[in-house]
Design a protein around this motif. Structure first.
Motif, mmCIF file in Angstrom:
data_model
loop_
_atom_site.group_PDB
_atom_site.id
_atom_site.type_symbol
_atom_site.label_atom_id
_atom_site.label_comp_id
_atom_site.label_asym_id
_atom_site.label_seq_id
_atom_site.Cartn_x
_atom_site.Cartn_y
_atom_site.Cartn_z
ATOM 1 N N CYS A 210 0.919 -1.128 0.084
ATOM 2 C CA CYS A 210 -0.017 0.098 0.146
ATOM 3 C C CYS A 210 0.957 1.259 0.116
ATOM 4 N N ARG A 211 0.463 2.179 -0.594
ATOM 5 C CA ARG A 211 1.157 3.312 -0.688
ATOM 6 C C ARG A 211 0.110 4.560 -0.598
ATOM 7 N N LEU A 212 0.597 5.567 0.267
ATOM 8 C CA LEU A 212 -0.534 6.421 0.714
ATOM 9 C C LEU A 212 0.103 7.955 0.648
ATOM 10 N N VAL A 213 -0.699 8.932 0.495
ATOM 11 C CA VAL A 213 -0.395 10.212 0.693
ATOM 12 C C VAL A 213 -1.540 10.897 1.695
ATOM 13 N N SER A 214 -1.397 11.863 2.495
ATOM 14 C CA SER A 214 -2.133 12.286 3.345
ATOM 15 C C SER A 214 -1.699 13.812 3.665
ATOM 16 N N VAL A 215 -2.568 14.318 3.582
ATOM 17 C CA VAL A 215 -2.709 15.923 4.214
ATOM 18 C C VAL A 215 -3.443 16.269 5.462
ATOM 19 N N ARG A 216 -3.876 14.911 6.046
ATOM 20 C CA ARG A 216 -4.501 15.193 7.481
ATOM 21 C C ARG A 216 -3.459 14.958 8.541
#
Ligand SMILES: Nc1ncnc2c1ncn2[C@@H]1O[C@H](COP(=O)(O)OP(=O)(O)OP(=O)(O)O)[C@@H](O)[C@H]1O
Ligand SMILES: CC(C)(CO)[C@@H](O)C(=O)NCCC(=O)O
Ligand SMILES: [K+]
Length: 249
Positions: free
Chosen positions: A51-57
């Protein structure tokens, strides 16, 4: 299979790719971690390996999501992080870590697809513009409220602006002066967005003449694409950058 996630402020965009294949196996947009897990459980024959993920949270919120994914699917999760330079693009922020990761990835994706100067416009909760010169130097950008924020601010801070989603949708069929509240607000906000776009394009012209590519992305890109016929609408631009920032070894 590879799970990709773009965690924005309002929604999580997700998609599943089969290792070694270009096509998307499954995809969706959800409003919460629970809804994400439920959507994934509903995907037939799902077998996640990475899994790869980007978050601005907030960090805690992102950590919680990663933990949930590890528990539910036993996957390794790699999260995109900030960089001063990557794939020929130089981060233009005074403090590179302050540049939103979704913006950074969209810039990486845009510069790769354009192979030259580009203007990246993203329409989500916020509307953002980013400028990348032909040599890969990110010049910086602009942030303003997106469609959902503009309309909600008006609804929240006035007594008499009230209308339902159906009226909002109908209102955007034309852009003549509104004759109902829904039309007046929806069309007004839409013109603000279009004005934002046209101003960015003027600025890009001042820098680069006609020699640049405009990219439109984000959930509300459709609202402005008529105003910029020369633009490339790339809904998965953040995912293009995500694959660059988090290659699977
Ligand atoms: N399937 C969908 N589900 C939810 N919103 C959608 C969908 N398709 C388009 N939209 C539009 O997308 C907008 C949200 O954009 P997007 O999902 O790109 O950003 P976000 O996650 O809310 O915020 P950001 O990424 O800017 O932090 C909403 O205003 C909505 O009108
Ligand atoms: C501007 C948003 C909200 C757009 O999603 C995101 O990129 C963000 O939280 N950025 C951090 C602030 C900045 O980019 O300057
Ligand atoms: K976004």
């Amino acid at each position: 299979m590879i799970l990709e996630l773009d965690c924005g402020n309002s929604f999580i965009k997700w998609r599943v790719l089969e290792a070694g294949r270009a096509n998307v196996y499954a995809e969706g947009v959800v409003g919460s971690n629970i809804a994400l897990i439920e959507s994934l459980w509903a995907v037939p024959n799902l077998l996640l390996t990475r899994c790869r993920l980007v978050s601005v949270r907030a960090l805690e919120e992102t950590d919680k999501l990663v933990e949930t994914l590890v528990e539910a699917f036993g996957v390794t999760v790699s999260c995109a992080t900030s960089a001063v330079e990557m794939a020929g693009v130089h981060n233009g922020y005074e403090d590179f870590q302050r540049l939103g990761l979704d913006r950074w990835l969209a810039i990486l994706g845009g510069y790769k697809l354009a192979s030259g100067a580009c203007l990246v416009l993203d329409f989500g909760t916020a509307a953002t513009a980013d400028f990348v010169a032909a040599d890969g130097q990110h010049l910086g950008g602009f942030i303003c409220p997106g469609m959902p924020l503009m309309r909600n601010q008006l609804r929240t801070h006035t007594h008499k602006i009230r209308y339902d989603d159906a009226a909002a949708e109908r209102a955007l069929e034309r852009l003549s002066p509104g004759r109902t509240t829904a039309e007046a607000v929806e069309r007004g906000c839409m013109l603000m967005l279009r004005g934002f776009v046209l101003t960015q394009i003027e600025l890009a012209r001042a820098y680069w003449g006609d020699d640049f590519t405009v990219f439109l992305t984000g959930g509300d890109a459709d609202l402005v694409c008529d105003a910029v016929p020369q633009a490339r609408v790339v809904p998965d631009l953040v995912f293009v950058g995500l694959a660059m920032a988090c290659p699977l070894s």
